[in-house]
Design a protein around this motif. Structure first.
Motif, PDB file in Angstrom:
ATOM      1  N   LEU A 339     -61.728 -22.053 -12.761  1.00  0.00           N
ATOM      2  CA  LEU A 339     -61.982 -20.959 -13.277  1.00  0.00           C
ATOM      3  C   LEU A 339     -61.063 -20.003 -12.412  1.00  0.00           C
ATOM      4  CD1 LEU A 339     -63.966 -18.800 -14.482  1.00  0.00           C
ATOM      5  CD2 LEU A 339     -65.548 -18.760 -12.401  1.00  0.00           C
ATOM      6  N   GLU A 340     -60.283 -19.148 -13.154  1.00  0.00           N
ATOM      7  CA  GLU A 340     -59.019 -18.295 -12.569  1.00  0.00           C
ATOM      8  C   GLU A 340     -59.889 -16.939 -12.781  1.00  0.00           C
ATOM      9  OE1 GLU A 340     -55.424 -18.673 -14.466  1.00  0.00           O
ATOM     10  OE2 GLU A 340     -55.292 -20.813 -13.916  1.00  0.00           O
ATOM     11  N   MET A 341     -59.524 -16.123 -11.599  1.00  0.00           N
ATOM     12  CA  MET A 341     -60.135 -14.605 -11.709  1.00  0.00           C
ATOM     13  C   MET A 341     -58.947 -13.797 -10.914  1.00  0.00           C
ATOM     14  SD  MET A 341     -63.598 -15.665 -10.377  1.00  0.00           S
ATOM     15  CE  MET A 341     -63.076 -17.058  -9.462  1.00  0.00           C
ATOM     16  N   SER A 342     -59.052 -12.351 -11.315  1.00  0.00           N
ATOM     17  CA  SER A 342     -58.147 -11.604 -10.492  1.00  0.00           C
ATOM     18  C   SER A 342     -59.211 -10.609  -9.892  1.00  0.00           C
ATOM     19  CB  SER A 342     -57.394 -10.607 -11.354  1.00  0.00           C
ATOM     20  OG  SER A 342     -58.176 -10.312 -12.479  1.00  0.00           O
ATOM     21  N   THR A 343     -59.963  -9.779 -10.363  1.00  0.00           N
ATOM     22  CA  THR A 343     -60.773  -8.762  -9.856  1.00  0.00           C
ATOM     23  C   THR A 343     -62.226  -9.112 -10.565  1.00  0.00           C
ATOM     24  OG1 THR A 343     -60.377  -7.066 -11.514  1.00  0.00           O
ATOM     25  CG2 THR A 343     -59.088  -7.216  -9.438  1.00  0.00           C
ATOM     26  N   PRO A 344     -63.424  -8.456 -10.012  1.00  0.00           N
ATOM     27  CA  PRO A 344     -64.829  -8.691 -10.360  1.00  0.00           C
ATOM     28  C   PRO A 344     -64.737  -7.808 -11.879  1.00  0.00           C
ATOM     29  CG  PRO A 344     -64.767  -8.177  -8.270  1.00  0.00           C
ATOM     30  CD  PRO A 344     -63.464  -7.916  -8.302  1.00  0.00           C
ATOM     31  N   ASN A 345     -63.970  -6.909 -12.068  1.00  0.00           N
ATOM     32  CA  ASN A 345     -64.338  -6.237 -13.324  1.00  0.00           C
ATOM     33  C   ASN A 345     -63.309  -6.804 -14.454  1.00  0.00           C
ATOM     34  OD1 ASN A 345     -62.039  -5.305 -12.261  1.00  0.00           O
ATOM     35  ND2 ASN A 345     -62.769  -3.080 -12.500  1.00  0.00           N
ATOM     36  N   ARG A 346     -62.617  -7.873 -14.033  1.00  0.00           N
ATOM     37  CA  ARG A 346     -61.557  -8.329 -15.326  1.00  0.00           C
ATOM     38  C   ARG A 346     -62.144  -9.832 -15.566  1.00  0.00           C
ATOM     39  NH1 ARG A 346     -55.346  -7.639 -14.617  1.00  0.00           N
ATOM     40  NH2 ARG A 346     -55.680  -8.221 -16.790  1.00  0.00           N
ATOM     41  N   ALA A 347     -61.721 -10.264 -16.912  1.00  0.00           N
ATOM     42  CA  ALA A 347     -62.206 -11.404 -17.499  1.00  0.00           C
ATOM     43  C   ALA A 347     -61.946 -12.637 -16.656  1.00  0.00           C
ATOM     44  CB  ALA A 347     -61.564 -11.523 -18.788  1.00  0.00           C
TER      45      ALA A 347
END
Length: 374
Positions: A339-347
């Motif tokens: 699971l790849e993420m950048s910030t809590p408000n981005r997909a």
């Protein structure tokens, strides 16, 4: 017109095309199967005007002819009969049908086969051949993400992009997106079109288990699938597909690597305690631990689970709709996922680890705003 056929053979072919039938009250003839006999070959057609399916089988028959037979009563009759030869006699002037099977005789009234809508033929078509397994996998991996929103018709189908390098299938409902790409399948020239969900659902159930080749022909308005004795033709969705590449985040420094089934099991349990409207679960990642939690303030329900994982990046807390994550994990087959993420408000991007090197699967899920509970 008279012909003889085995009950099980006929029933199998009827069930293969029955999904294309319509329950139209405006055009009652669409509730019928069209039977056409030519030189001892019976062709059966069903259509709802958008999607049509035909199949053919050999029967014992001396004359040629066509008749529209009510589908529901015919299917119910054949399902209740044991395996045996069954004879159909059709009166060409009154369209009365008599079915003889063993000691039983069953009479029903059909309709003039000439009144049945013409099954479309795809003209000026380009074509590509795909193994049935590739097509089935592409449908399975994408169809769950198709939108049901009739106000956005482009998203009610699967977007197919064909190119000399690869084939890409995309589905999205604005909350989740799936891009399925095959590097071992390609077309002579680049093109794209949107296949409707109903046609793909029918195709999925009709594709055989053995890995035969499926011929796919397409032009500006229709697509035509041919395999075995089955032909399926559907009208394409004439809309512009949204620019899906633009919503896929490219820079995702936070990477969570976890066992797929352990993650799925945990989400299934924790989601039971989530709010029934938002289905929100919270993922909190510190070091090599993933904390999954949910709560429903109205009923004072809450759940917490902890899983070990491999994680690169800064500690993060992010909310997702549990149903979307569960659906995606169920439709992946790898042992591990990232699971790849950048910030809590981005997909977030969900990617399988390992597996078929000719297969490139990307699943995107939009986050939900977290409540303020600790």
């Amino acid at each position: 017109m008279r012909f003889i056929v085995s009950t099980s053979t006929l029933l199998k072919q009827l069930q293969a095309v029955s999904g294309a039938l319509s329950n139209s009250t405006v055009l009652p003839i669409l509730e019928n199967f069209l039977f056409e006999i030519k030189d001892g070959n019976l062709t059966i057609s069903a259509t709802d005007l958008q999607t049509s399916m035909t199949t053919s089988l050999a029967v014992e028959a001396k004359e040629n002819g066509r008749i529209a037979i009510p589908s529901r009563i015919l299917l119910d009759t054949l399902k209740s009969l044991p395996e045996q030869p069954v004879a159909f006699s059709v009166d060409d002037t009154t369209f009365a049908i008599e079915i003889s099977a063993g000691d039983g005789k069953y009479k029903l009234s059909g309709e003039n086969g000439e009144d049945f809508p013409k099954i479309p033929v795809v003209e000026n078509a380009s074509s590509v051949n795909l193994p049935a397994s590739v097509l089935a996998e592409a449908i399975n991996k994408t169809i769950f993400a198709v939108s049901n929103d009739e106000l956005r018709p482009a998203m009610t189908g699967v977007f197919c992009q064909l190119s000399p390098q690869h084939l890409t299938f995309v589905a999205t409902d604005a909350h989740k997106l799936v891009r399925y790409r095959r590097k071992d399948a390609h077309a002579a020239s680049a093109t794209s079109f949107i296949l409707p969900k109903k046609a793909l659902t029918l195709l999925k159930s009709a594709l055989p288990a053995e890995d035969i080749n499926v011929s796919v022909e397409y032009n500006n308005t229709s697509a035509f699938f041919k395999f075995g004795s089955i032909n399926l033709v559907c009208r394409l969705i004439d809309e512009r597909y949204p620019d899906y590449e633009a919503v896929i985040p490219l820079n995702n420094p936070n990477k969570l690597n976890i066992d797929r089934l352990a993650f799925l099991g945990s989400l299934n349990r924790v989601a039971i305690y989530a709010n029934k409207t938002t289905h929100q679960v919270r993922l909190k990642i510190n070091g090599s631990e993933l904390h999954i939690s949910s709560e429903d303030i109205d009923f004072a329900n809450e759940a917490h689970e902890r899983l070990s994982c491999q994680y690169e990046g800064e500690d993060i807390e992010i909310g997702f709709n549990a149903r979307f994550l569960i659906e995606m994990l169920k439709n992946l087959s790898s042992e591990e996922v990232v699971l790849e993420m950048s910030t809590p408000n981005r997909a977030g991007l969900l990617l399988p680890q390992g597996g078929d090197e000719n297969e490139d699967v990307l699943m995107l899920v939009m986050p939900v705003m977290l409540n303020s509970y600790a």
